[in-house]
Scaffold this motif. Structure first.
Motif, PDB file in Angstrom:
ATOM      1  N   LEU A 147      64.083  19.894  15.395  1.00  0.00           N
ATOM      2  CA  LEU A 147      63.915  19.560  13.990  1.00  0.00           C
ATOM      3  C   LEU A 147      63.886  20.829  13.076  1.00  0.00           C
ATOM      4  CD1 LEU A 147      64.131  17.721  11.384  1.00  0.00           C
ATOM      5  CD2 LEU A 147      61.783  16.961  11.872  1.00  0.00           C
ATOM      6  N   ASN A 148      62.693  21.370  13.539  1.00  0.00           N
ATOM      7  CA  ASN A 148      62.384  22.716  12.806  1.00  0.00           C
ATOM      8  C   ASN A 148      63.431  23.851  12.686  1.00  0.00           C
ATOM      9  OD1 ASN A 148      59.942  21.610  11.942  1.00  0.00           O
ATOM     10  ND2 ASN A 148      58.756  22.284  13.590  1.00  0.00           N
ATOM     11  N   GLU A 149      64.119  23.932  13.735  1.00  0.00           N
ATOM     12  CA  GLU A 149      65.100  24.780  13.999  1.00  0.00           C
ATOM     13  C   GLU A 149      66.169  24.935  13.302  1.00  0.00           C
ATOM     14  OE1 GLU A 149      65.930  25.128  18.061  1.00  0.00           O
ATOM     15  OE2 GLU A 149      64.146  25.914  18.841  1.00  0.00           O
ATOM     16  N   LEU A 150      66.490  23.589  12.666  1.00  0.00           N
ATOM     17  CA  LEU A 150      67.633  23.457  12.011  1.00  0.00           C
ATOM     18  C   LEU A 150      67.460  23.560  10.334  1.00  0.00           C
ATOM     19  CD1 LEU A 150      68.956  20.108  13.396  1.00  0.00           C
ATOM     20  CD2 LEU A 150      69.863  22.317  13.572  1.00  0.00           C
ATOM     21  N   GLY A 151      66.153  23.799  10.102  1.00  0.00           N
ATOM     22  CA  GLY A 151      65.710  24.082   8.452  1.00  0.00           C
ATOM     23  C   GLY A 151      66.052  22.889   7.565  1.00  0.00           C
ATOM     24  N   LEU A 152      66.196  21.723   8.194  1.00  0.00           N
ATOM     25  CA  LEU A 152      66.606  20.631   7.165  1.00  0.00           C
ATOM     26  C   LEU A 152      65.412  20.229   6.115  1.00  0.00           C
ATOM     27  CD1 LEU A 152      68.057  18.530  10.029  1.00  0.00           C
ATOM     28  CD2 LEU A 152      69.270  19.907   8.260  1.00  0.00           C
ATOM     29  N   THR A 153      66.001  19.564   5.091  1.00  0.00           N
ATOM     30  CA  THR A 153      65.018  18.903   4.207  1.00  0.00           C
ATOM     31  C   THR A 153      64.281  17.751   4.899  1.00  0.00           C
ATOM     32  OG1 THR A 153      66.462  19.243   2.275  1.00  0.00           O
ATOM     33  CG2 THR A 153      64.825  17.453   2.097  1.00  0.00           C
ATOM     34  N   VAL A 154      63.108  17.816   5.088  1.00  0.00           N
ATOM     35  CA  VAL A 154      62.063  16.980   5.739  1.00  0.00           C
ATOM     36  C   VAL A 154      61.084  16.397   5.170  1.00  0.00           C
ATOM     37  CG1 VAL A 154      60.760  16.447   8.034  1.00  0.00           C
ATOM     38  CG2 VAL A 154      62.580  18.083   7.988  1.00  0.00           C
ATOM     39  N   VAL A 155      61.044  14.921   5.012  1.00  0.00           N
ATOM     40  CA  VAL A 155      60.049  14.292   4.342  1.00  0.00           C
ATOM     41  C   VAL A 155      59.117  13.706   5.353  1.00  0.00           C
ATOM     42  CG1 VAL A 155      59.367  12.491   2.808  1.00  0.00           C
ATOM     43  CG2 VAL A 155      61.197  13.776   2.199  1.00  0.00           C
ATOM     44  N   SER A 156      57.856  13.874   5.602  1.00  0.00           N
ATOM     45  CA  SER A 156      56.748  13.445   6.415  1.00  0.00           C
ATOM     46  C   SER A 156      55.922  12.267   5.827  1.00  0.00           C
ATOM     47  CB  SER A 156      55.779  14.299   7.012  1.00  0.00           C
ATOM     48  OG  SER A 156      56.512  15.058   7.637  1.00  0.00           O
ATOM     49  N   ILE A 157      55.825  11.106   6.499  1.00  0.00           N
ATOM     50  CA  ILE A 157      54.940  10.099   6.323  1.00  0.00           C
ATOM     51  C   ILE A 157      53.778  10.286   6.766  1.00  0.00           C
ATOM     52  CG2 ILE A 157      54.566   7.610   6.431  1.00  0.00           C
ATOM     53  CD1 ILE A 157      57.516   6.941   6.706  1.00  0.00           C
ATOM     54  N   ASP A 158      52.752  10.327   5.664  1.00  0.00           N
ATOM     55  CA  ASP A 158      51.253  10.398   5.841  1.00  0.00           C
ATOM     56  C   ASP A 158      50.700  11.879   6.208  1.00  0.00           C
ATOM     57  OD1 ASP A 158      49.151   8.934   5.091  1.00  0.00           O
ATOM     58  OD2 ASP A 158      48.638   7.709   6.901  1.00  0.00           O
ATOM     59  N   VAL A 159      51.165  12.474   7.225  1.00  0.00           N
ATOM     60  CA  VAL A 159      51.098  13.741   7.620  1.00  0.00           C
ATOM     61  C   VAL A 159      52.076  14.372   8.304  1.00  0.00           C
ATOM     62  CG1 VAL A 159      48.453  13.815   7.519  1.00  0.00           C
ATOM     63  CG2 VAL A 159      49.513  13.098   9.707  1.00  0.00           C
ATOM     64  N   PRO A 160      52.479  15.420   8.145  1.00  0.00           N
ATOM     65  CA  PRO A 160      53.471  16.230   9.213  1.00  0.00           C
ATOM     66  C   PRO A 160      53.239  15.817  10.608  1.00  0.00           C
ATOM     67  CG  PRO A 160      53.178  17.871   7.554  1.00  0.00           C
ATOM     68  CD  PRO A 160      51.841  16.741   7.451  1.00  0.00           C
ATOM     69  N   SER A 161      54.081  15.358  11.729  1.00  0.00           N
ATOM     70  CA  SER A 161      54.077  15.257  13.020  1.00  0.00           C
ATOM     71  C   SER A 161      53.118  16.388  13.651  1.00  0.00           C
ATOM     72  CB  SER A 161      55.056  14.609  13.419  1.00  0.00           C
ATOM     73  OG  SER A 161      54.972  13.072  12.968  1.00  0.00           O
ATOM     74  N   GLY A 162      52.304  16.216  14.285  1.00  0.00           N
ATOM     75  CA  GLY A 162      51.602  17.245  15.081  1.00  0.00           C
ATOM     76  C   GLY A 162      50.420  17.955  14.443  1.00  0.00           C
ATOM     77  N   LEU A 163      50.075  17.500  13.096  1.00  0.00           N
ATOM     78  CA  LEU A 163      48.983  17.851  12.294  1.00  0.00           C
ATOM     79  C   LEU A 163      47.868  16.951  12.595  1.00  0.00           C
ATOM     80  CD1 LEU A 163      48.155  20.071  10.170  1.00  0.00           C
ATOM     81  CD2 LEU A 163      48.397  18.369   8.507  1.00  0.00           C
ATOM     82  N   ASN A 164      46.882  17.704  12.831  1.00  0.00           N
ATOM     83  CA  ASN A 164      45.471  16.616  12.848  1.00  0.00           C
ATOM     84  C   ASN A 164      44.946  16.424  11.433  1.00  0.00           C
ATOM     85  OD1 ASN A 164      42.782  16.012  13.027  1.00  0.00           O
ATOM     86  ND2 ASN A 164      42.918  16.674  15.035  1.00  0.00           N
ATOM     87  N   ALA A 165      45.049  15.073  11.112  1.00  0.00           N
ATOM     88  CA  ALA A 165      44.769  14.537   9.823  1.00  0.00           C
ATOM     89  C   ALA A 165      43.331  14.743   9.437  1.00  0.00           C
ATOM     90  CB  ALA A 165      45.003  13.136   9.554  1.00  0.00           C
ATOM     91  N   GLU A 166      42.457  15.310  10.461  1.00  0.00           N
ATOM     92  CA  GLU A 166      41.149  15.227  10.339  1.00  0.00           C
ATOM     93  C   GLU A 166      40.523  16.873   9.790  1.00  0.00           C
ATOM     94  OE1 GLU A 166      37.298  13.541   9.791  1.00  0.00           O
ATOM     95  OE2 GLU A 166      39.152  12.578  10.287  1.00  0.00           O
ATOM     96  N   THR A 167      41.411  17.611  10.549  1.00  0.00           N
ATOM     97  CA  THR A 167      41.116  19.050  10.642  1.00  0.00           C
ATOM     98  C   THR A 167      42.002  20.077  10.096  1.00  0.00           C
ATOM     99  OG1 THR A 167      41.789  19.313  12.827  1.00  0.00           O
ATOM    100  CG2 THR A 167      39.619  18.531  12.698  1.00  0.00           C
ATOM    101  N   GLY A 168      43.306  19.515  10.100  1.00  0.00           N
ATOM    102  CA  GLY A 168      44.411  20.480   9.542  1.00  0.00           C
ATOM    103  C   GLY A 168      44.910  21.206  10.966  1.00  0.00           C
ATOM    104  N   VAL A 169      44.301  21.173  12.210  1.00  0.00           N
ATOM    105  CA  VAL A 169      44.609  22.164  13.346  1.00  0.00           C
ATOM    106  C   VAL A 169      46.118  21.553  13.728  1.00  0.00           C
ATOM    107  CG1 VAL A 169      44.120  22.586  15.548  1.00  0.00           C
ATOM    108  CG2 VAL A 169      42.282  22.522  13.943  1.00  0.00           C
ATOM    109  N   VAL A 170      46.706  22.448  14.480  1.00  0.00           N
ATOM    110  CA  VAL A 170      48.036  22.289  15.067  1.00  0.00           C
ATOM    111  C   VAL A 170      47.834  22.820  16.382  1.00  0.00           C
ATOM    112  CG1 VAL A 170      50.510  22.610  15.160  1.00  0.00           C
ATOM    113  CG2 VAL A 170      49.679  22.195  13.191  1.00  0.00           C
ATOM    114  N   ASP A 171      47.786  22.204  17.396  1.00  0.00           N
ATOM    115  CA  ASP A 171      47.553  22.406  18.866  1.00  0.00           C
ATOM    116  C   ASP A 171      48.670  22.979  19.604  1.00  0.00           C
ATOM    117  OD1 ASP A 171      44.778  22.082  18.708  1.00  0.00           O
ATOM    118  OD2 ASP A 171      44.667  20.112  19.836  1.00  0.00           O
TER     119      ASP A 171
END
Length: 535
Positions: A147-171
């Motif tokens: 998805l990221n490689e295509l550079g499309l218009t993306v809307v995420s629900i609640d938090v972008p998938s892969g983001l820790n909603a508590e810390t903001g960390v991306v593992d």
């Protein structure tokens, strides 16, 4: 102020709402509708919805159904058949939507997914929600990079998938969204760590028409400052003032190595509205500061052999401090035995005190294992404002990890709660700044990347000291006064970047546009409060 919640607080809020008669199934319907409305703002003809296994995916299925009823062509991509979804609520809406006018694609290969995504005007990310932590696993570890490689218009629900909603960390990997529709209340991870980089424009769907009645029944990780919150902290300038009644600031700063820090802090304090500013600096750099600041008195203070505050510095500084409405100590002073004594003695005075930079590093030397272990060192009746960046804050709490907003808030709260004073504020500086008091954590408007330049913190310290002095102690909530000062500093970053270019801003530029920044903050605050200028 808008509440910002952590994951546990969101779960408690959902439970409260359910007890009030609105089910989690109803909230999912409202969430999907809000997400669909946000996607529809982009006027898409073709939308791809990427759904995960849980309730975040359920929100996506609802949104897909609504968008299809609006005449949008919708493809739903799911890792499993709708009947196999474990969450009963999500399974119900998935089965319902799959039986309607949407195309469902189950478990595509990477090439198949890329082909599907390439046809989309907008992609709705409903893969992983607030309960996610750790590393993203297959198939989503394949979906997200595609998805990221295509550079499309993306809307995420609640938090972008892969983001820790508590810390903001991306593992591992994370969706890079253009917009995020967060639900009930913003999540703290959107403002911490990598959250600001990947979330895009954040909008909040309250989902529940009586949210204001229940949201204060749960703790708030933080609260976002809105412009209208600052109206009563905009300083007045009555016609009958003089230079002393406008507020006086003593800047205890500088050394032979770093005279510029004292110059920046003092000039910022004067530009920010203090009527009378004086600098107390080590004698070897006093003349240089006098030449740079002809309108500011400079008092030479006994120094050590390196041109920093010496063993005899504390007594004259302490006597000077008694004459001022606020003392700012720390910029450029370096860490020496004499400087540590200056800081210690200023903490014992009754004057409002702002400690910045090396004054904080001196404080961290005063206690082993963190100053919160010996709060008597910094506990005082008069206001005390500390302005650490992450490394300084880490030293203050015994070298604990402080590298994002969440860990900075935790560290600052240790200091504030140990002292237990309503007049102690910690301004934890960073890409997202937190203002931490004994009861509240406030998130003021963040400034641009142009503020990440040497001397920027000295300018902020001067702005804070000026506003403390101008208030003459008549402040109901010190954290809001600090929020006003931080907002002004943020606006200097925008104003200077507009004039000089974002990459070319230096700290002196920030001082030069302080007047413009204060006007912008005032105008925005009054407009947000519905007050006409001049009222």
């Amino acid at each position: 102020m808008k509440p910002v919640l952590n994951v546990e607080e969101v779960l408690r809020l959902e439970d409260l709402i359910e007890k009030e008669g609105t089910s989690k199934a109803a909230l999912m319907e409202h969430a999907g509708e809000f997400a669909a409305d946000r996607v529809y703002e982009f006027a898409p003809k073709h939308v791809v919805v990427l759904c995960g296994f849980g309730n975040n995916g359920g929100d996506g299925w609802v949104a897909a159904d609504i968008l299809s009823h609006k005449g949008v062509t919708v493809d739903v991509v799911t890792p499993i058949e709708p009947n196999e979804i474990k969450s009963p609520i999500a399974r119900h809406v998935a089965r319902r939507t799959a039986g309607r006018d949407v195309r469902v694609v189950v478990g595509p290969s990477r090439d198949e997914l890329t082909a599907i995504l390439s046809k989309a005007d907008v992609v709705l990310d409903a893969i992983l929600g607030t309960g996610f932590s750790g590393s993203v696993r297959a198939p989503f570890s394949i979906w997200i990079p595609a998805l990221n490689e295509l550079g499309l218009t993306v809307v995420s629900i609640d938090v972008p998938s892969g983001l820790n909603a508590e810390t903001g960390v991306v593992d591992s990997v994370c969706v890079e969204a253009m917009a995020t529709v967060t639900l009930l209340a913003p999540k703290i991870g959107l403002y911490s760590g990598e959250g600001p980089e990947v979330a895009g424009e954040i909008s909040c769907g309250e989902l529940y028409d009586r949210l204001d009645e229940v949201i204060d029944d749960v703790e708030h990780a933080a609260e976002i400052i809105e412009p209208a919150d600052l109206v009563e902290y905009i300083p007045d300038l009555p016609a009958n003032v003089n230079k002393y009644s406008r507020g006086s600031v003593l800047v205890v700063a500088g050394s032979a190595t770093y005279p510029g820090a004292a110059i920046l802090a003092a000039k910022a304090a004067a530009r920010a509205g203090a009527g009378y500013v004086t600098v107390a600096a080590p004698e070897p750099c006093a003349n240089l500061i006098r030449m740079a600041l002809p309108c500011v008195p400079v008092v030479g203070i006994p120094s050590d052999s390196r041109g920093a505050f010496g063993a005899a510095a504390s007594s004259p500084v302490r006597e000077l401090a008694k004459k001022f409405d606020c003392v700012l100590c720390g910029p450029g002073m370096t860490v020496t035995a004499g400087g540590m004594q200056v800081v210690t003695d200023l903490l014992r005075t009754e004057v409002p005190l702002v400690l910045d930079a090396d004054a904080l590093n001196c404080m961290s030397r005063l206690a082993i294992g963190g100053i919160e272990e010996t709060p008597e060192v910094y506990r005082r009746e008069a206001p005390l404002i500390l302005t650490p960046h992450n490394r300084e804050l880490s030293r203050l709490v015994g070298d604990a990890r402080v590298d994002d907003l969440s860990s900075a808030i935790d560290a600052a709260q240790k200091l504030v709660w140990a002292a237990g004073s309503d007049n102690l504020i910690v301004i934890a500086k960073g890409p997202s700044t937190a203002i931490v008091g004994v009861e509240k954590v406030l998130l003021p408007m963040s400034g641009p990347a142009s503020l990440a330049t040497a001397g920027s913190g000295d300018v902020l310290a001067g702005i804070i000291a000026a506003n403390v002095a101008v208030s003459h102690g008549e402040v109901d909530r010190w954290e809001l006064l600090c929020a006003y000062a931080v907002a002004v500093h943020s606006y200097t970053g925008y104003a200077a970047a507009a004039a000089m270019g974002e990459r070319s801003v230096i700290a002196t530029d920030l001082v030069d546009v302080l007047g413009d920044a204060m006007h912008l903050v005032e105008s925005e605050a009054l407009k947000d409060a519905g007050i006409e200028l001049g009222e």
